[in-house]
Design an enzyme around this catalytic site. Sequence first.
Site, PDB file in Angstrom:
ATOM      1  N   LYS A  40       0.847  -1.199   0.000  1.00 33.65           N
ATOM      2  CA  LYS A  40       0.000   0.000   0.000  1.00 33.65           C
ATOM      3  C   LYS A  40       0.882   1.248   0.000  1.00 33.65           C
ATOM      4  O   LYS A  40       2.081   1.178   0.273  1.00 33.65           O
ATOM      5  CB  LYS A  40      -0.920  -0.010   1.222  1.00 33.65           C
ATOM      6  N   ARG A 136     -10.002   0.946  15.229  1.00 28.22           N
ATOM      7  CA  ARG A 136     -10.308   1.602  13.952  1.00 28.22           C
ATOM      8  C   ARG A 136     -11.523   0.945  13.305  1.00 28.22           C
ATOM      9  O   ARG A 136     -12.634   1.449  13.415  1.00 28.22           O
ATOM     10  CB  ARG A 136      -9.097   1.552  13.018  1.00 28.22           C
ATOM     11  N   TYR A 263      14.196  31.652   3.904  1.00 27.62           N
ATOM     12  CA  TYR A 263      13.002  32.369   4.344  1.00 27.62           C
ATOM     13  C   TYR A 263      13.075  32.670   5.840  1.00 27.62           C
ATOM     14  O   TYR A 263      13.481  31.822   6.641  1.00 27.62           O
ATOM     15  CB  TYR A 263      11.751  31.533   4.064  1.00 27.62           C
ATOM     16  N   MET A 310      10.394  25.081  -0.708  1.00 27.12           N
ATOM     17  CA  MET A 310       9.564  24.129  -1.437  1.00 27.12           C
ATOM     18  C   MET A 310      10.392  23.233  -2.349  1.00 27.12           C
ATOM     19  O   MET A 310      10.134  22.023  -2.455  1.00 27.12           O
ATOM     20  CB  MET A 310       8.505  24.864  -2.262  1.00 27.12           C
TER      21      MET A 310
END
EC number: 5.1.1.1
Length: 366
Positions: A40, A136, A263, A310
């Site tokens: 998965k 779950r 940044y 990014m």
Amino acid sequence: MISSFHRPTVARVNLQAIKENVASVQKHIPLGVKTYAVVKADAYGHGAVQVSKALLPQVDGYCVSNLDEALQLRQAGIDKEILILGVLLPNELELAVANAITVTIASLDWIALARLEKKECQGLKVHVKVDSGMGRIGLRSSKEVNLLIDSLKELGADVEGIFTHFATADEADDTKFNQQLQFFKKLIAGLEDKPRLVHASNSATSIWHSDTIFNAVRLGIVSYGLNPSGSDLSLPFPLQEALSLESSLVHVKMISAGDTVGYGATYTAKKSEYVGTVPIGYADGWTRNMQGFSVLVDGQFCEIIGRVSMDQLTIRLPKAYPLGTKVTLIGSNQQKNISTTDIANYRNTINYEVLCLLSDRIPRIY
């Protein structure tokens, strides 16, 4: 997100290592136990199709999260059993049956909805999910499971398996694990018609609780060479980490004392130093909180300075290196190594998440 083949950032996947890791677990567990490879989430970022094909001679089937992942394998020519571990709603049954995909059913409400929508289950193969304490999905009593199995058979389904999932199999304290195990055993003992396959063993259970295995196991993170506990528990046999992540320097310059980087100007140079730019960032899954972590250049650890952007990050270099110099983010570089678990520990998360966050923008090389 498209793969960016025209930049030097790549993930290299060693399929032979995955095959050998699976073989190591198979030697460790009882003979005759069926093996399902958990692929998965694109095989935890390693490439579901490529991993599934590599393991085809070794495993009995595959586990995925949803119907789309199952269909991807079928369309790639994978013809062994594929079990969807998540819940598939009745409106998707025809597609599952048409592609011989095994589904998980986890509640009596599912049966009610199937009847409401007038869905038949002829030709459908099913594994019933039991909630033994994970909290779950799943049923909680033998009475419920018996009723579900009877209802599924009335609708034409083949109830092949029943399974549960342990919440703490990767922890030293096995109190919760034993509670779940006993709950599941008691529930199984109360079944009027026990399915052919009974499985509860994930990677951690297969490694550290192999004496509790029923007749099938689901191998996920261990296949990819990682310790399910991170580094809390020792492995009984060695594993080979299958994925490495590398890039190259695309810009090198000297900055002066007082210059800032990134940044927010979160890094200020205290002296003149060389800085290198590497084309990988948080859009690739190399998260912003990796500032301060060190990657490898020329066998030396080089700290990430300034915030991760990014698409790029910056590192402090011990000297001026030529453009194109290799940068290792996961893996070995001149006898030194960075593991996925090292990164997970730095991020205060788990190694699974580190791998699964590596985006499709990073090409996988096999």
